[in-house]
Design an enzyme around this catalytic site. Structure first.
Site, PDB file in Angstrom:
ATOM      1  CE  LYS A  55      -5.769   7.643  -1.742  1.00 14.81           C
ATOM      2  NZ  LYS A  55      -5.452   6.246  -2.071  1.00 14.81           N
TER       3      LYS A  55
ATOM      4  CD  GLN B 174      -3.353   3.401  -1.206  1.00 14.85           C
ATOM      5  OE1 GLN B 174      -4.213   4.207  -0.912  1.00 14.85           O
ATOM      6  NE2 GLN B 174      -2.568   3.546  -2.261  1.00 14.85           N
TER       7      GLN B 174
ATOM      8  CG  ASP C  78      -9.396   3.679  -6.410  1.00  9.13           C
ATOM      9  OD1 ASP C  78      -8.977   4.842  -6.550  1.00  9.13           O
ATOM     10  OD2 ASP C  78      -8.946   2.897  -5.546  1.00  9.13           O
TER      11      ASP C  78
END
Length: 283
Positions: A53, A97, A120
């Site tokens: 990322k 995460q 997300d």
């Protein structure tokens, strides 16, 4: 013989478009889209994702921050970091995460992230917006699947679409996105009766259950589009999807490989969401 949907090539194309938009955005507004990534603990797979990322942010010209916290981090400490990032005007997207260590509550974190920075698209506010079709962000993997279909010239409208898997991250939102494109959608799961028969009805099959090589050629209709979201590691260390490529590929019209299909699109869609968040911040 199926046409291979090249996720690497399509991902590279989209990232180039994001990079150009980012340069234009930065020239107009004097700052770049900013993404903060939080990782708690030392899960090797999560560490790889975080590195990828950060690399993607560099590639498209974003500002990025990474917070690598020890496994002993408390809920209060994690919540305080999220609050700090919510208030930081240089950060437009926040990603924590998952999975988190067992002593931490993932739902608390998901609910704490500002929905406007929830790149997300896990916050219930954004999930609700996806349900009614009025959204800013989409969960990255289902969004990647839709981009692969669109850029491969595959029209969803009126097609029989079967999604196997009902997770909040992939299966459920994937079904909604196909429905928004006027697909006729069936969602299957571990309790579905005669799964193979349902799969054989599919013009578009999305496999997302996390079982290596589960979907075989006898479960696929001739000419179906097969999207393999699975990412599994065999005993020999090789990556494989949920689809048995060798038996399914000869029957499908289009198929995504593993690796190199849906996988590269997920982080690319994260970049797209972060750019969208930055644009929304100046409206």
């Amino acid at each position: 013989m199926a046409k291979i949907i090249d996720g690497k090539a399509i991902s590279a194309q989209i990232r180039e478009e994001i990079k150009k938009e980012t340069e234009q955005f930065a020239a107009e507004h004097g700052f770049r889209p900013g993404l903060a990534v939080i990782i708690v603990g030392e899960d090797p797979a999560s560490q790889v994702y975080v590195r990828n990322k950060r690399r993607a942010c560099d590639e498209v010209g974003f500002y990025s921050e990474a917070y690598e916290l020890p496994a002993s981090t408390t809920q209060d400490e994690l919540n305080s970091l999220v609050d700090k990032l919510n208030a930081d005007k240089a950060i437009h997207g926040i990603l924590c995460q998952l999975p988190l260590p067992r002593h931490l509550d993932e739902n608390q974190v998901i609910l704490r992230i500002d929905p406007k920075k929830d790149v997300d698209a896990f916050h219930p506010y954004n999930v609700g917006k996806i349900m009614i079709g009025d959204y800013s962000f989409l969960p990255c993997t289902p969004a990647g699947v839709m981009a692969l279909l669109e850029r491969s010239g595959i029209d969803v409208c009126g097609k029989e679409c079967v999604v196997v898997g009902r997770s909040n991250i992939v299966g459920k939102p994937q079904a909604m996105l196909l429905l928004h494109k006027s697909g006729t959608v069936t969602v299957c799961h571990s309790k579905t009766r005669d799964l193979a028969e349902v799969c054989r009805r599919a013009d578009i099959l999305v496999a997302a259950i996390g079982k290596a090589d589960f979907f075989t050629g006898d479960m696929i209709k001739e000419g179906a589009v097969v999207i393999d979201v699975g990412m599994n590691r065999r005993a020999d260390g090789k990556l494989t999807g949920d689809v048995d490529f060798a038996t399914v590929e000869p029957k499908a019209s289009y198929i995504t490989p593993v690796p190199g299909g849906v996988g590269p699109m997920t982080i690319t869609m994260l970049m797209q969401n972060t750019l969208t968040a930055a644009k929304d911040s100046v409206k």
